[in-house]
Write an enzyme that holds these catalytic residues in place. Structure first.
Site, PDB file in Angstrom:
ATOM      1  N   SER A 204       0.819  -1.208   0.000  1.00  7.07           N
ATOM      2  CA  SER A 204       0.000   0.000   0.000  1.00  7.07           C
ATOM      3  C   SER A 204       0.857   1.264   0.000  1.00  7.07           C
ATOM      4  CB  SER A 204      -0.955  -0.039   1.191  1.00  7.07           C
ATOM      5  OG  SER A 204      -1.964   0.918   1.053  1.00  7.07           O
TER       6      SER A 204
ATOM      7  N   LYS B 285      -0.866  -4.046  -3.370  1.00  6.60           N
ATOM      8  CA  LYS B 285      -2.181  -3.495  -3.035  1.00  6.60           C
ATOM      9  C   LYS B 285      -2.288  -2.089  -3.595  1.00  6.60           C
ATOM     10  CE  LYS B 285      -5.411  -2.159   0.526  1.00  6.60           C
ATOM     11  NZ  LYS B 285      -5.473  -0.742   0.098  1.00  6.60           N
TER      12      LYS B 285
ATOM     13  N   GLN C 152      -9.178   2.961   0.436  1.00  5.41           N
ATOM     14  CA  GLN C 152     -10.398   2.790   1.206  1.00  5.41           C
ATOM     15  C   GLN C 152     -10.808   4.085   1.899  1.00  5.41           C
ATOM     16  OE1 GLN C 152      -7.923   0.257   1.283  1.00  5.41           O
ATOM     17  NE2 GLN C 152      -9.261  -0.762  -0.197  1.00  5.41           N
TER      18      GLN C 152
END
Length: 491
Positions: A320, A344, A348
């Site tokens: 991430s 990733k 979100q």
């Protein structure tokens, strides 16, 4: 250019950190303008209302089925059912159809734990987990945490907790079983990639300080290299990084290594703050793409890049926000050393439901400066480098009744041979056959550690081998990836 905070507050690994009395830290809440941790994704109530109005969708005609089902259960089910449990079950059911491990329902208790966890410390085992291919999977143990000391590693699958299987449970339900108070023990059954048999690890929960940036100077061959390790991207990481980088630069470092190995991600704006110190304004440091495929570039106000060489260290536990930093530096033509990262590439948001609960939902993609989406692929290093084999070993699973002995052949013997070899003992081979050379190596280890010299690996000997290997890894001995990074930096 800063990402619009009314639109995007969080970028996260989609993992849940096993933390404060059962809290989680993989999701961290942004602060509002007063410095308080809100349960909103925007900085004002009006902005939240507007966002809800803009995002409202036309309800399907058969939505009445949900109400009818609720009434049927309340009127006809043989036992009493809590209204709130039915509503939360309906929400979780809808979210489960998305088949997205990073989208989940967070009840008021979870949100309260999130708020607690942005403080200076929390209690737990200090590991981030996510659901991958149906398995509850360790994303990364935190530095100096009980999970790291116990030898947990990225991609370890947690099969059971205290003897109870996690099969069929979602991440929240699994974490509820793993979490607990300081001083209490939890037994995890772990399946590690490359091994056929699972093993058990007993971990004592403890207080985990939220310290995320560590720095030092490595001096070799007349060069002073600053090394900054970032363990996750939390609330104060950006300012800690800036302060420690300034301190290193005051020491006239010749080069810099940014180490994000085992870093599962965190806050998006922290990744921005770090990249804005390195990526000049003539190229973006990040792109964000919405559901319609529209991508927007984000750039810094930096006039020029640093005047010293830089490299980034990554491994399979880098995810991430770590990957945002790594791929941006890679496309700026800096070396990235290590192993391919987790992969990733989604964003979100924590969206409030009005009763102190929220839905954490995947809403956007992030792309590299050049527009590459690394989701499911990861960031490939420009210089690939594995660690020594003992870094990837598993705990020795033996009993006093069934020790590992001469002329025995098994995967457990091979694992033990790799560990002993990593500690400097000559086992003669690492193919799983317990040879005379291996027996001699075991005897030497036992003599060196004041154990009964039997040449057999029982619980005591196996446990001590494992402990010394973990200590050696944690001390950074034989860190081939860092060594390679330092070698490549000035070429």
């Amino acid at each position: 250019m800063k990402l619009n905070q009314t639109k995007i507050i969080l970028i996260l690994i989609g993992a849940l950190l096993i933390g404060v009395l059962g809290g989680y830290g993989g999701v961290k809440l942004a602060q509002n303008s007063e410095g308080n941790a809100p349960l909103e994704i925007t900085n004002s109530e009006n902005e939240t209302d507007n966002a809800e109005e803009e995002s409202s969708a036309e309800l399907p005609a058969d939505l009445d089925k949900i109400s009818q089902t609720f009434d049927l259960i309340k009127s006809n089910y043989i036992e009493d059912v809590d209204d709130n449990e039915l509503v939360e079950g309906a929400i979780e059911g809808m979210l489960s159809t998305l088949e997205d491990p990073h989208t989940s329902y967070l009840d008021s208790e979870m949100m309260e734990q999130f708020n607690e966890q942005i403080e200076s410390s929390f209690e737990g085992i200090g590991a981030e987990v996510s659901e991958i291919d149906g398995y509850i999977t360790i994303m990364s143990p935190m530095k100096e945490s009980p999970a790291e000391k116990a030898g947990l590693r990225p991609n370890d699958q947690v099969l059971s907790v205290d003897g109870e299987s996690l099969e069929g449970l979602n991440v929240n339900e699994a974490v509820a079983k793993i979490r607990g108070e300081k001083g209490t023990d939890v037994v995890l059954e772990i399946q590690r990639s490359g091994t056929s048999d699972p093993f058990e690890v007993t971990i004592q929960r403890d207080t985990i300080p939220v310290e995320t940036v560590y720095s030092e100077v490595e001096s070799e061959d007349g060069k002073d290299t600053g090394v900054i390790q970032i363990t996750n991207f939390s609330e104060h990481t950006g300012e800690e990084f800036e302060e420690q980088l300034a301190d290193l630069e005051e020491q006239d470092i010749d080069g810099l290594v940014i180490d994000v190995r085992g870093n599962p991600g965190g806050l998006l704006d922290v990744a921005e703050e770090i990249l804005q110190q390195f990526v000049p304004s003539d190229m973006p440091y990040l792109q964000i793409e919405d559901a319609n495929g529209n991508a927007e570039e984000y750039v810094s106000n930096l006039d020029e890049a640093k005047d010293y060489p830089i490299s980034v260290l990554i491994d399979e536990g880098s995810a991430s926000a770590s990957e945002i930093v790594a791929v941006a530096m890679k496309e700026l033509d800096y070396d990235v050393v290590g192993e391919t990262s987790f992969g990733k590439g989604t964003v979100q948001q924590a969206i409030p439901l009005g009763d102190d609960s929220s839905i954490k939902m995947t809403t956007l993609k992030w792309l590299s400066p050049g527009g590459e989406w690394i989701d499911g692929k990861g960031v490939e290093p420009t210089v690939e480098q594995r660690q020594d084999d003992y870094y990837y070993s598993t705990p020795i699973q033996v009993t006093d009744d069934e020790p590992l002995t001469f002329d025995h052949t098994s995967e457990a013997v091979a694992n033990m041979q790799v560990m002993l070899s990593g500690l400097g003992y000559d086992t003669g081979r690492t193919d799983g056959y317990f040879s005379e050379e291996t027996e001699q190596a075991v005897e030497e280890f036992q003599e060196d550690n004041d154990l009964e010299t039997t040449g057999e690996v029982d619980e005591e000997t196996g446990g001590l081998i494992e402990t010394q290997v973990i200590e050696k890894i944690r001390d950074g001995e034989d860190d081939r990836q860092l060594e390679r990074s330092l070698e490549e930096l000035y070429q």
